[in-house]
Write an enzyme that holds these catalytic residues in place. Structure first.
Site, PDB file in Angstrom:
ATOM      1  N   HIS A 166      -1.434   1.263  -4.468  1.00  0.00           N
ATOM      2  CA  HIS A 166      -1.782   2.675  -4.510  1.00  0.00           C
ATOM      3  C   HIS A 166      -0.806   3.466  -5.369  1.00  0.00           C
ATOM      4  O   HIS A 166      -0.652   4.681  -5.183  1.00  0.00           O
ATOM      5  CB  HIS A 166      -1.822   3.252  -3.089  1.00  0.00           C
ATOM      6  CG  HIS A 166      -2.859   2.614  -2.225  1.00  0.00           C
ATOM      7  ND1 HIS A 166      -2.796   2.590  -0.846  1.00  0.00           N
ATOM      8  CD2 HIS A 166      -4.003   1.951  -2.545  1.00  0.00           C
ATOM      9  CE1 HIS A 166      -3.850   1.954  -0.363  1.00  0.00           C
ATOM     10  NE2 HIS A 166      -4.592   1.558  -1.371  1.00  0.00           N
ATOM     11  N   GLN A 184       0.823  -1.205   0.000  1.00  0.00           N
ATOM     12  CA  GLN A 184       0.000   0.000   0.000  1.00  0.00           C
ATOM     13  C   GLN A 184       0.860   1.258   0.000  1.00  0.00           C
ATOM     14  O   GLN A 184       0.344   2.370  -0.048  1.00  0.00           O
ATOM     15  CB  GLN A 184      -0.904   0.013   1.229  1.00  0.00           C
ATOM     16  CG  GLN A 184      -1.889  -1.138   1.280  1.00  0.00           C
ATOM     17  CD  GLN A 184      -2.685  -1.142   2.573  1.00  0.00           C
ATOM     18  OE1 GLN A 184      -3.724  -0.503   2.681  1.00  0.00           O
ATOM     19  NE2 GLN A 184      -2.199  -1.855   3.567  1.00  0.00           N
ATOM     20  N   THR A 225       0.238  -2.365  16.715  1.00  0.00           N
ATOM     21  CA  THR A 225      -1.024  -2.513  17.424  1.00  0.00           C
ATOM     22  C   THR A 225      -1.906  -3.535  16.709  1.00  0.00           C
ATOM     23  O   THR A 225      -1.842  -3.671  15.483  1.00  0.00           O
ATOM     24  CB  THR A 225      -1.771  -1.168  17.492  1.00  0.00           C
ATOM     25  OG1 THR A 225      -1.920  -0.639  16.171  1.00  0.00           O
ATOM     26  CG2 THR A 225      -0.994  -0.165  18.335  1.00  0.00           C
ATOM     27  N   SER A 232       2.621  -5.993  13.482  1.00  0.00           N
ATOM     28  CA  SER A 232       2.461  -4.539  13.537  1.00  0.00           C
ATOM     29  C   SER A 232       2.576  -4.091  14.989  1.00  0.00           C
ATOM     30  O   SER A 232       2.663  -4.918  15.901  1.00  0.00           O
ATOM     31  CB  SER A 232       1.112  -4.108  12.947  1.00  0.00           C
ATOM     32  OG  SER A 232       1.108  -2.725  12.674  1.00  0.00           O
ATOM     33  N   GLY A 265       2.589  -4.168   9.126  1.00  0.00           N
ATOM     34  CA  GLY A 265       2.626  -2.713   9.198  1.00  0.00           C
ATOM     35  C   GLY A 265       1.442  -1.985   8.617  1.00  0.00           C
ATOM     36  O   GLY A 265       1.591  -0.886   8.083  1.00  0.00           O
TER      37      GLY A 265
END
Length: 403
Positions: free
Chosen positions: A199, A179, A344, A342, A317
């Site tokens: 993206h 991304q 969180t 990651s 991530g």
């Protein structure tokens, strides 16, 4: 937490009708108290309302829970994750901004330090508007005021990028769906045929008007200087169209107009130019803004190639909040193991193994346990990592470097 897990398992075992009959309808627990079990906080405006006011929210929560992939119970530990990586032959790696933060490139959603948290001065109703194609067309200065903060610099890449390249070297990488728009995967050596930049990226830029495309580095000096880059081709066409009209008149009127103008002291320079010449086009990095479609290669690769080959999914991530990339994981076969790396956790996807902490630290420890040599200047040779299971979970692990 144990109660919540038990209720979620009971829902899947009994089905929604029987589950509701044995809980809310039987009076054993209220709908309000059930909501947090499925990740919904009871809204303050319903405080004091009768319990049936919460039924619609509970129905939504149950539907959302049943749509989630069921965790594979045989995979729980970090060593399970290592064995999955060692055995896998076709790994999909889905990455987000978290794999580049160690290089000084900010992510988007982290509180206080993420890019979106720093955009209040722009006066946007939603910070994501900085990447809205309609707003860019109206006023490109909004995007270019922050573009230098996310511009890739040099050929540096993080240990996490090196980990993905190592998977490629070992013949295990099926596809890296990124991304990120920084194009650092290319610097790390990820092959173009193994990389889907969902993206887009800064690697190229195109004119909004004439679609002329140039290498991304061409517009970097303008971006770093805070200027809006314009299209060289459009600019050249402008100059041609704005050539002195006297030359045109000379050819068409056999010099008569030239003779007249020679003694016309009232004429000014503006008469020599065509007022109808269009403005030069604005150059836009070939990143996918909100309001633009993703590259066709994204859906073609996922549906026609990867879905039937993948044997392991590693998400690194990213909070998986931006569609349609967020739909990649639930779209893949539910029996394929999935792991998450990651800082969180996420609550809307049931991964088999969650490994929380700095991405670079986690992948370095996975490689150490696998017996792989992850060589990178940002990974100290004597680094020791402590791994603990988060309280209340069997498959969520927290990674920290020992002081």
């Amino acid at each position: 937490l144990e109660e919540a897990v038990a209720f979620r398992q009971q829902l899947r075992t009994l089905g929604p009708e029987e589950f509701c009959a044995r809980t809310v309808e039987a009076g054993t627990i209220t709908a309000k108290k059930l909501l947090p079990c499925f990740g919904i906080k009871p809204p303050p405006f319903l405080e004091g309302a009768p319990d049936d006011a919460y039924y619609n929210l509970l129905s939504l929560a149950i539907s959302r829970e049943l749509s989630k992939r069921v965790k594979l119970q045989q995979y729980n530990s970090v060593d399970d994750a290592v064995e999955l990586i060692k055995k896998a032959k076709n790994i999909i790696v889905l990455t987000g901004a978290g794999i580049s933060t160690s290089l000084g490139i900010p992510d988007f959603r982290s509180k206080d330090i993420g890019l979106y948290s720093k955009l209040e001065h722009l006066g946007l109703s939603d910070p994501q508007e900085v990447f809205d194609i309609h707003i860019f067309r109206e006023d490109p200065t909004i995007f270019y005021s922050i573009a230098k903060d996310i511009l890739p610099s040099g050929d540096r890449f993080s240990p996490t990028h090196a980990f993905i390249h190592l998977l490629q070297q070992k013949g295990k990488l099926l596809t890296n769906y990124s991304q990120n728009i920084d194009n650092i995967e290319a610097s790390a050596g990820i092959l173009p045929e193994k990389l889907i930049q969902c993206h887009g990226s800064f690697s190229t830029a195109s004119c909004l008007e004439c679609k002329y495309q140039v290498p991304g580095e061409t517009i970097f000096p303008d971006i770093r200087a805070g200027r809006i880059p314009s299209c060289d081709r459009c600019t050249a066409r402008q100059r041609a169209l704005r050539a002195p009209t006297a030359m045109k008149r000379k050819r068409s009127n056999n010099g008569q107009d030239k003779k007249k103008r020679r003694f016309d002291t009232d004429s000014d320079d503006e008469d020599d130019y065509d007022d109808n010449v269009p403005e030069a086009g604005v150059m836009k990095p070939d990143i996918t803004f909100f309001g633009e479609p993703l590259p066709d290669r994204f859906s073609e690769r996922l549906t026609n190639h990867d879905k039937n080959l993948v044997d392991l999914v590693i998400v690194i991530g990213t909070s998986l909040k931006v569609a349609p990339v967020s739909e990649v994981v639930p779209y893949l076969p539910a029996h394929i193991p999935q792991m998450y790396i990651s800082r969180t956790p996420v609550s809307h996807v049931n991964f088999d193994v969650d490994m929380l902490g700095d991405c670079d630290i986690v992948v370095a420890e996975l490689c150490r346990r696998a017996g792989w040599d992850l060589k990178h200047e940002m990974v100290p040779e004597d680094q020791e990592v402590e791994v603990v299971v988060q309280e209340g979970f069997t498959s969520r692990h927290i990674f920290t470097v020992k002081k």
